[in-house]
Design an enzyme around this catalytic site. Structure first.
Site, PDB file in Angstrom:
ATOM      1  N   TYR A  37      -5.865  26.943  79.907  1.00  0.00           N
ATOM      2  CA  TYR A  37      -6.922  27.171  78.917  1.00  0.00           C
ATOM      3  C   TYR A  37      -7.099  28.667  78.664  1.00  0.00           C
ATOM      4  CZ  TYR A  37     -11.476  27.437  76.692  1.00  0.00           C
ATOM      5  OH  TYR A  37     -12.504  27.736  75.815  1.00  0.00           O
TER       6      TYR A  37
ATOM      7  N   SER B  58     -12.413  32.792  73.447  1.00  0.00           N
ATOM      8  CA  SER B  58     -13.214  32.579  74.648  1.00  0.00           C
ATOM      9  C   SER B  58     -13.054  33.787  75.548  1.00  0.00           C
ATOM     10  CB  SER B  58     -12.762  31.325  75.397  1.00  0.00           C
ATOM     11  OG  SER B  58     -13.353  31.261  76.682  1.00  0.00           O
TER      12      SER B  58
END
Length: 246
Positions: A158, A145
């Site tokens: 995250y 990501s």
């Protein structure tokens, strides 16, 4: 790698990027093993769509954060089809925590995100590696990501977990060479259910990107297939983000 008749395991393969990737692999002739943890109906719908299109697919339940379940899943796929040639490590979770709210980034959040997003990808890679080495060839694509590249995202744990995935890719590429390629596709903002409840934020973001559009799951799936087709690449990270991080 020519994907025709190759057995491809896609974790989280019934929704979002995983679903689009399952379809893209099937279109290229791969036998698709659609993994799910809780999205049983979506996984079965994905499998049925592939079967209706003349492809081959099966759904297998496993929580990637559980090593024992992962090993059972991989063994079930290999015993049915004789091999596991491709792994798309797509399954991930997040928690939405403001970056500056350090107190909310508690042990539970850290442990849960790392267990799924990092250790889960490792468990899956380790489980398929034995079958890939047995056949002398294999390919793994991890889903990272831009949060792991920029440090900003849905939460601090995250972002750090995805940065770890980028590092895991390089370490696995070294550990599994020369027979297994390991690469990482890094999506930016993608129109998936992760935006549920924040659709207005998504709409405001798109005009600010260089290409003025968010990526669709199919965009990421096409990049994953392109990476799998490249036989002279390993340990690389490829960003697909409509210019978001440029």
């Amino acid at each position: 790698m020519d994907l025709n008749n190759k057995v491809a395991l896609v974790t989280g393969g019934g929704t979002g990027i995983g679903k689009a990737t399952s379809f893209a692999l099937a279109e290229r002739g791969a036998v698709v093993v659609v993994n799910y943890s809780r999205s049983h109906a979506e996984a079965e719908e994905t499998v049925q769509a592939i079967l209706d299109g003349g492809g081959r697919a099966m759904a297998v339940q496993a929580n990637v954060a559980n090593d024992e379940e992962v090993r059972r899943m991989v063994d079930a796929a290999a015993q049915r089809y004789g091999a596991v040639d491709v792994l798309v490590n797509n399954a991930s979770i997040t928690r939405h925590i403001p970056l500056d709210d350090l107190e909310s980034a508690n042990d539970e959040a850290w442990d849960e995100l790392f267990q799924v997003n990092v250790k889960g990808m490792f468990y899956c890679a380790r489980a398929v590696a034995a079958w890939m080495n047995k056949n002398g060839q294999g390919a793994i694509v991890n889903l990272g990501s831009i949060a792991g590249s920029t440090g900003s995202g849905s939460s601090l744990p995250y972002a750090v977990s995805k940065s770890a995935v980028h590092g895991l890719t390089k370490s696995l590429a070294r550990a599994l060479a020369p027979h297994i390629q390991v690469n990482c596709v890094i999506p930016g903002a993608v129109e998936t259910r992760w935006w549920e409840g924040r659709e207005e934020q998504m709409r405001r973001l798109a005009p600010n990107l260089l290409l003025q559009r968010l990526a669709a799951p199919e965009d990421i799936a096409e990049c994953i297939c392109a990476v799998l087709a490249q036989e002279a690449m390993t340990g690389q990270t490829i960003t697909v983000d409509s210019g978001q991080t440029l």
